[in-house]
Design an enzyme around this catalytic site. Structure first.
Site, mmCIF file in Angstrom:
data_model
loop_
_atom_site.group_PDB
_atom_site.id
_atom_site.type_symbol
_atom_site.label_atom_id
_atom_site.label_comp_id
_atom_site.label_asym_id
_atom_site.label_seq_id
_atom_site.Cartn_x
_atom_site.Cartn_y
_atom_site.Cartn_z
ATOM 1 N N GLY A 266 0.815 -1.214 0.000
ATOM 2 C CA GLY A 266 0.000 0.000 0.000
ATOM 3 C C GLY A 266 0.843 1.257 0.000
ATOM 4 N N CYS B 144 0.976 6.149 0.736
ATOM 5 C CA CYS B 144 -0.397 6.640 0.723
ATOM 6 C C CYS B 144 -1.284 5.878 1.696
ATOM 7 C CB CYS B 144 -0.975 6.553 -0.684
ATOM 8 S SG CYS B 144 -2.697 7.085 -0.770
ATOM 9 N N LYS C 72 -6.210 11.588 6.052
ATOM 10 C CA LYS C 72 -7.539 12.123 5.733
ATOM 11 C C LYS C 72 -8.618 11.514 6.608
ATOM 12 C CE LYS C 72 -5.099 14.188 2.739
ATOM 13 N NZ LYS C 72 -3.632 14.205 2.954
ATOM 14 N N GLY D 155 8.057 23.734 9.301
ATOM 15 C CA GLY D 155 7.663 23.559 7.912
ATOM 16 C C GLY D 155 6.359 24.273 7.640
ATOM 17 N N GLY E 241 4.472 23.670 4.495
ATOM 18 C CA GLY E 241 3.803 23.090 3.336
ATOM 19 C C GLY E 241 2.526 22.362 3.692
ATOM 20 N N ALA F 216 8.118 18.801 9.336
ATOM 21 C CA ALA F 216 7.361 18.685 8.089
ATOM 22 C C ALA F 216 8.081 19.495 7.028
ATOM 23 C CB ALA F 216 5.938 19.188 8.303
ATOM 24 N N ARG G 105 9.780 15.982 1.437
ATOM 25 C CA ARG G 105 10.058 14.568 1.226
ATOM 26 C C ARG G 105 11.168 14.420 0.201
ATOM 27 N NH1 ARG G 105 6.415 11.280 3.528
ATOM 28 N NH2 ARG G 105 7.094 9.522 2.249
ATOM 29 N N ASP H 199 6.523 8.545 -6.636
ATOM 30 C CA ASP H 199 7.342 9.551 -5.966
ATOM 31 C C ASP H 199 8.812 9.486 -6.339
ATOM 32 O OD1 ASP H 199 5.101 10.436 -4.700
ATOM 33 O OD2 ASP H 199 5.778 10.012 -2.660
ATOM 34 N N HIS I 222 -28.426 25.874 -9.019
ATOM 35 C CA HIS I 222 -28.546 26.942 -8.026
ATOM 36 C C HIS I 222 -29.351 26.414 -6.838
ATOM 37 C CE1 HIS I 222 -28.910 31.017 -6.444
ATOM 38 N NE2 HIS I 222 -30.189 30.738 -6.211
#
Length: 471
Positions: free
Chosen positions: A37, A40, A49, A179, A181, A277, A280, A320, A449
């Site tokens: 995995g 993430c 999240k 950090g 970000g 932080a 990476r 990455d 709307h």
């Protein structure tokens, strides 16, 4: 030495390639030192999240009074929340591993791996080092938190990385984040909403400095209202706090963070915990990519061409470690093309139509394309539209705005939104761009709307000079 049809190095996005290759009849070796995995699932998007959703709920309750609803947060079962999320994550990862073990086409090496030659990897197997090889290799080696050498004391003082913070079972009374970000923004939101006192120290003039400047300034102001925010400071040292000379309201003793501005102004902050932080870095070095003849750039990312091929014959790189984008959704896109090229033998050029990203802080940020600061041209149109200028947006406790950038011919150059549900609103533009629509088509599309998506339409109507019909 054991030979396979395909080596897949990294069990995050690489697992997608390994599974697809096995389904097409290839004998696959999948090497992953940790749980399947990747970042993430185990140390990034998914657990963060899930935790942040709890933070959003707590924040909503605390803000309920502004809407005439009498509610309060009496307590947060912090350890229970962290345990529940990580239990879900562990179960999902183990399920992936079980699926891999059940496949008669995949050999899972749950071990450290390193290149020792062209398309040859040494793994730390149960009975000692073992070499495995294949004519085709997909390198999905991932990334890890960056610990800058410029910060003294990191070898003497315990600190958190993003991975550690997601598994921290005891909520700190005070957290200092080095950090500015997306990790700082998201973790600052989570711990702050859970009841911690949060201080953020960022070296740029604003938080989220890679976002559009207007968006970054809005987010910085919003964070400064709830947290202690110091921008323009570079963290220089971590130390163990001593005595009771901490600034008012800070933790006595604890951990000490020293920082310095460009003008030489010094800053000291204390906290129970310190989260670094600070970005990476790709894992190409830890996989010993040089030994395979794989070229990397000055930042350590594997260099790839439009087919995701590296400088080494028969080796493709995705995710990455390749650094084209550092998002899970871009990695998944690259996995699709790795299957086409490395598994099926095609020559398909990867593209990223409508590539967007989001920051799940408070406020949320959604972004696509270039920022206004990125644009190397003068001939473009800008349109902004505030949440408060829509019927539904004006009913929300949180404010925000959308910003559209368009070329004279209507090409969408960029779109940026900050505020509630920004991570979803940006997808309207991502879908439109991927489908070949221009700014005029987005502006002219009939919007429900009073849905919040009228913020998006309003920004594009202003950019292209359309009257605000239907808003």
């Amino acid at each position: 030495m054991t030979e396979f049809d395909l080596l897949v190095l990294g069990g995050g996005t690489g697992n997608v390639v390994a599974s697809a290759a096995a389904e097409e009849g290839l004998d696959v070796a999948l090497v992953e030192r940790d749980r399947l995995g990747g970042t993430c699932l185990n140390r990034g998007c998914n657990p963060s999240k899930k935790l942040i959703h709890r933070a959003d709920v707590a924040e909503t309750v605390r803000r309920a009074g502004a809407l005439g609803v009498d509610a309060s947060v009496e307590d947060v079962a912090f350890a229970d929340v962290v345990d529940e999320v990580n239990r879900e994550i562990t179960n999902a990862a183990e399920s992936k591993a079980e699926t891999a073990r059940e496949s008669d086409r995949i050999t899972l090496f749950r071990a450290e791996g390193r290149f020792v030659g062209k398309r040859t990897v040494e793994v730390d197997a149960e009975n000692g080092p073992e070499e495995i090889t294949a004519e085709r290799v997909v390198f999905a080696g991932g990334s890890r938190p960056m610990i800058p050498d410029s910060i003294a004391g990191t070898d003497e003082v315990d600190f958190l990385t993003s991975a550690d913070a997601l598994r921290l079972r005891e909520r700190p009374d005070r957290l200092v984040i080095a950090g500015g970000g997306y990790v700082a923004a998201e973790m600052g939101h989570f711990f702050g909403a859970m009841g911690a006192d949060v201080a953020i120290v960022g070296r740029s003039e604003v938080l989220l400095d890679r976002e559009d400047r207007d968006v970054a300034e809005f987010a910085t102001d919003a964070y400064a209202e709830r947290h202690e925010v110091h921008t323009g400071y570079e963290v220089t040292e971590l130390a163990e706090g001593e005595g009771d000379d901490a600034e008012e309201g800070a933790v006595e003793g604890g951990k000490l963070v020293r920082a310095e501005s460009k003008d030489g102004e010094e800053l000291e902050l204390r906290g129970d915990e310190v989260l670094l932080a600070t970005g990476r870095r790709p894992n190409a070095d830890s996989w010993n990519a040089d030994a395979a003849g794989i070229d990397t750039d000055e930042k350590g990312f594997v260099e790839t061409d439009e087919y995701l091929e590296t400088s080494a014959d028969g080796v493709w790189a995705i995710g990455d470690v390749a650094g084209n984008y550092m998002f899970k959704h871009s990695g998944d896109r690259e996995a699709e093309f790795a299957v086409r090229n490395a598994v099926r033998g095609e020559r398909a050029s990867v593209d990223y139509p409508g590539m967007a990203h989001a920051v799940f802080g408070s406020p949320q940020v959604g972004s696509l394309g270039e920022t206004e600061g990125d644009l190397d041209r003068d001939d473009y149109d800008v349109g902004t539209f505030a949440y408060d200028d829509t019927a539904l947006g004006s009913a929300l406790v949180q404010d925000g705005f959308a910003k559209a950038l368009a070329a004279p011919d209507g090409e969408v150059l960029g779109f940026h939104v900050v505020g509630p549900h920004a991570s979803m609103l940006v997808h309207e533009v991502a879908t439109a761009v991927a489908a070949g629509a221009d700014a005029d088509r987005i502006a002219e599309t009939i919007h429900v709307h009073p849905a919040l998506s009228e913020v998006v339409q309003g920004a594009f109507r202003e950019a292209r000079g359309h009257p605000p019909t239907g808003i």
